[in-house]
Scaffold this active site. Structure first.
Site: not given
Length: 326
Positions: A129, A154
């Site tokens: 990501s 995250y």
């Protein structure tokens, strides 16, 4: 590349998720043999809408189960892996960091370890990501100049999974490439706490859109069909020269949260003042360059943001119409 996928045995983790549904649909259309790892049902997804349950081989299971991953690869003679399964929600990662680390990090090393032990694997694509980059003052993110330095759970989970993937190439020469997508949007994203579905939902029900933290934070957005095509192009172009490489799939057209809400509101013909909720664990500005993907893979986004939301909003309106008014 018209016949590239014909007969390929492709294992997709998170196959019925937002991105997974589009990649699965595309590969089925290209006559690949798709093996879909499903952990939870995702009612109303594109996977359901397109009837992909009947067009792929369904495997119920969890990426945290190393023995199952090895068994799937061996018994089905898998040659290609798209590892998409993840816990993708930032706020949830703060509420339950351990589960996020287990799914996103352990799940990734399980896939890589199972692939390493297989003699059939030709390509592994791991979904990282843009969040893996963490905070940088100089933007846009570029693969060769920006290090991975996530801070919050995250981000850290994606930084770790990304680095572990690179390690499996460097150490074991596993044919792996890594994707770093910016925010994806489009029909079928049922994570209603994300900005696009959440804003459309709130406007549909005549509720104020929500701005978390600050209206000035900048994000980059790529339409889901563009992202899916990027994954396929990467897999098709994989060769020893790019094994171990990461690729940004981005638009390099940052928008503020307020701009996104205003554009959606205008398209839906709604005028409702947004509500600001302060606090959170997001980086202020995040956007990326897709120059490397363009130069190496020949990929660039087809849809601008306005074109994308024009395709996205009607899907959600139809979805909420079916659910009925609250």
């Amino acid at each position: 590349m018209d016949n590239f996928w014909k007969g390929k045995k492709v294992f997709i983790t998170g196959a019925n998720g937002f991105l997974g549904s589009y990649i699965t649909k595309a590969l089925v259309g290209k006559n690949a043999q798709v093996f879909s790892l499903i952990y939870d049902d995702n009612p109303g997804s594109i996977f359901d809408e397109e009837g992909l349950w009947d067009k792929t081989r369904i495997i119920r299971g969890d990426v945290r189960d190393l023995n199952l991953m090895g068994k799937v690869l061996k018994e089905n003679q898998i040659d290609t892996i798209f590892h998409l399964a993840a816990q993708p929600i930032v706020n949830q990662s703060v509420d339950d960091p351990l589960e996020t680390f287990e799914i996103n990090i352990q799940g990734t090393w399980n896939i890589l370890e199972a692939a390493k032990k297989s003699n059939k694997i030709e390509r592994v694509i791991v979904a990282s990501s843009d969040k893996a980059y963490g905070h940088h003052d100089m933007l846009p993110y570029r693969e060769h100049t920006h290090s991975l330095k996530g801070i919050y759970p995250y981000e850290v989970s994606k930084s770790c999974a990304d680095l572990i993937s690179q390690s499996y190439y460097r150490t074991f020469k596993l044919p792996v490439c890594i994707t770093r997508c910016v925010n994806l949007y489009g029909p079928g994203d049922l994570k209603m706490n994300r900005i696009m579905p959440n804003t459309i939902k709130r406007l549909y029900y005549n509720e104020p859109p929500v701005i978390r933290d600050t209206s000035e934070s900048l994000r980059d957005y790529v339409f889901i069909e563009d992202a899916a095509q990027g994954y396929l192009k990467l897999a098709e172009k994989m060769n020893p020269e790019i094994h171990g490489h990461a690729f940004n799939f981005a638009a390099n057209s940052p928008l503020s949260v307020l701009e996104v809400i205003n554009l959606i509101s205008r398209e839906m013909n709604k005028k409702i003042e947004p509500k600001i909720i302060t606090g959170g664990f997001d980086i202020l500005h995040q956007y990326a360059s897709y120059e490397k993907a363009k130069n190496v893979l020949g990929w660039m986004p087809k849809y601008g943001f306005l074109e994308g939301i024009k395709k996205t909003i009607p899907w959600y309106v139809n979805y909420f119409d079916k659910l009925g008014k609250k």
